[in-house]
Design an enzyme around this catalytic site. Structure first.
Site, PDB file in Angstrom:
ATOM      1  N   GLU A  49       0.850  -1.193   0.000  1.00 20.90           N
ATOM      2  CA  GLU A  49       0.000   0.000   0.000  1.00 20.90           C
ATOM      3  C   GLU A  49       0.883   1.240   0.000  1.00 20.90           C
ATOM      4  O   GLU A  49       1.575   1.519   0.975  1.00 20.90           O
ATOM      5  CB  GLU A  49      -0.913   0.024   1.226  1.00 20.90           C
ATOM      6  N   ARG A  53       0.811  10.367   0.291  1.00 19.72           N
ATOM      7  CA  ARG A  53       1.190  11.392   1.257  1.00 19.72           C
ATOM      8  C   ARG A  53       2.471  12.125   0.866  1.00 19.72           C
ATOM      9  O   ARG A  53       2.956  12.962   1.625  1.00 19.72           O
ATOM     10  CB  ARG A  53       1.385  10.769   2.651  1.00 19.72           C
ATOM     11  N   LYS A 136     -11.352  -1.759   6.149  1.00 16.08           N
ATOM     12  CA  LYS A 136     -10.194  -1.347   6.934  1.00 16.08           C
ATOM     13  C   LYS A 136     -10.691  -0.828   8.285  1.00 16.08           C
ATOM     14  O   LYS A 136     -11.671  -0.068   8.334  1.00 16.08           O
ATOM     15  CB  LYS A 136      -9.456  -0.236   6.186  1.00 16.08           C
TER      16      LYS A 136
END
Length: 215
Positions: A49, A53, A136
């Protein structure tokens, strides 16, 4: 090509079952993308993943998508633009800290399996109502951790989770022991000091240890 919530959850369940830990990666240098992905895959963690960012995150996804044996997804999806950019970069799945109707609509329309975030029973139920049963759990530790997931699992056994946020080598096994947890997300397998210094062998060793958790 669009995707239904049910198909998205089924695909994400398959992805989550590939390894007990999904590395959550914040990569600042595109040059690190390929060797980092190769080290993690060699260590037994094929699902990666890449969080959106950093300014180079999309380029990192493009590079990691070229690594044989890897399944690369985009994390921190918040807006429709994030989704379209992630798919264009080669992301095979998406991860979001929460869920909005607009984000879910976009992922379904574009065909990206979304691992949507939920931190409460109500949020999980809303996603289940829409057709999502692989979620999640975020932020895991801040939302009550293992005890909360265990409690939620009693009335909602049909929902499975990938807890992320505060998961570490010291508590990962406790999460993975729960029947409603398929895998967990963690950043400790790719610490910034090892990535920045190019110590891929050490990262591979961390990945190999993480790949044995929950067995």
């Amino acid at each position: 090509m669009s995707i239904t919530p049910q198909a998205a959850s089924a695909r994400n369940r398959e992805i989550c079952q590939m390894a007990p830990i999904i590395p959550v990666l914040v990569v600042h240098d595109v040059a690190h993308a390929r060797p980092l992905a190769e080290a993690l895959v060699r260590g037994g963690l094929p699902v990666l993943e890449v969080t959106l960012r950093t300014p180079v995150a999309l380029d990192v996804i493009r590079e990691m998508a070229k690594v044989e044996g890897g399944v690369v997804g985009a994390g921190t999806l918040v807006t429709p633009d994030d989704v379209t950019a992630a798919v264009a970069a080669g992301a095979q799945f998406g991860v979001s800290p929460g869920a909005t109707d607009l984000l879910l609509d976009t992922c379904e329309d574009i065909g990206l399996p979304l691992l949507a975030g939920a931190a409460s029973a109500s949020e999980a139920m809303r996603l289940l109502e829409r057709g999502y049963d692989m979620l999640k759990f975020f932020p895991a530790e801040a939302s009550g951790g293992v005890p909360t997931l265990k409690a939620v699992g009693a009335p909602l056994p049909q929902i499975s989770f990938c807890p992320t946020g505060g998961v570490s080598p010291s508590n990962a096994a406790s999460y993975l022991s729960l029947p409603n947890v398929v895998c967990a997300g963690g950043s400790w397998v790719a610490p910034s000091d090892l990535v920045n210094s190019g110590q891929w062998g050490k990262i591979e060793a961390l990945a190999r240890a993480a790949s044995q958790l929950g067995l």
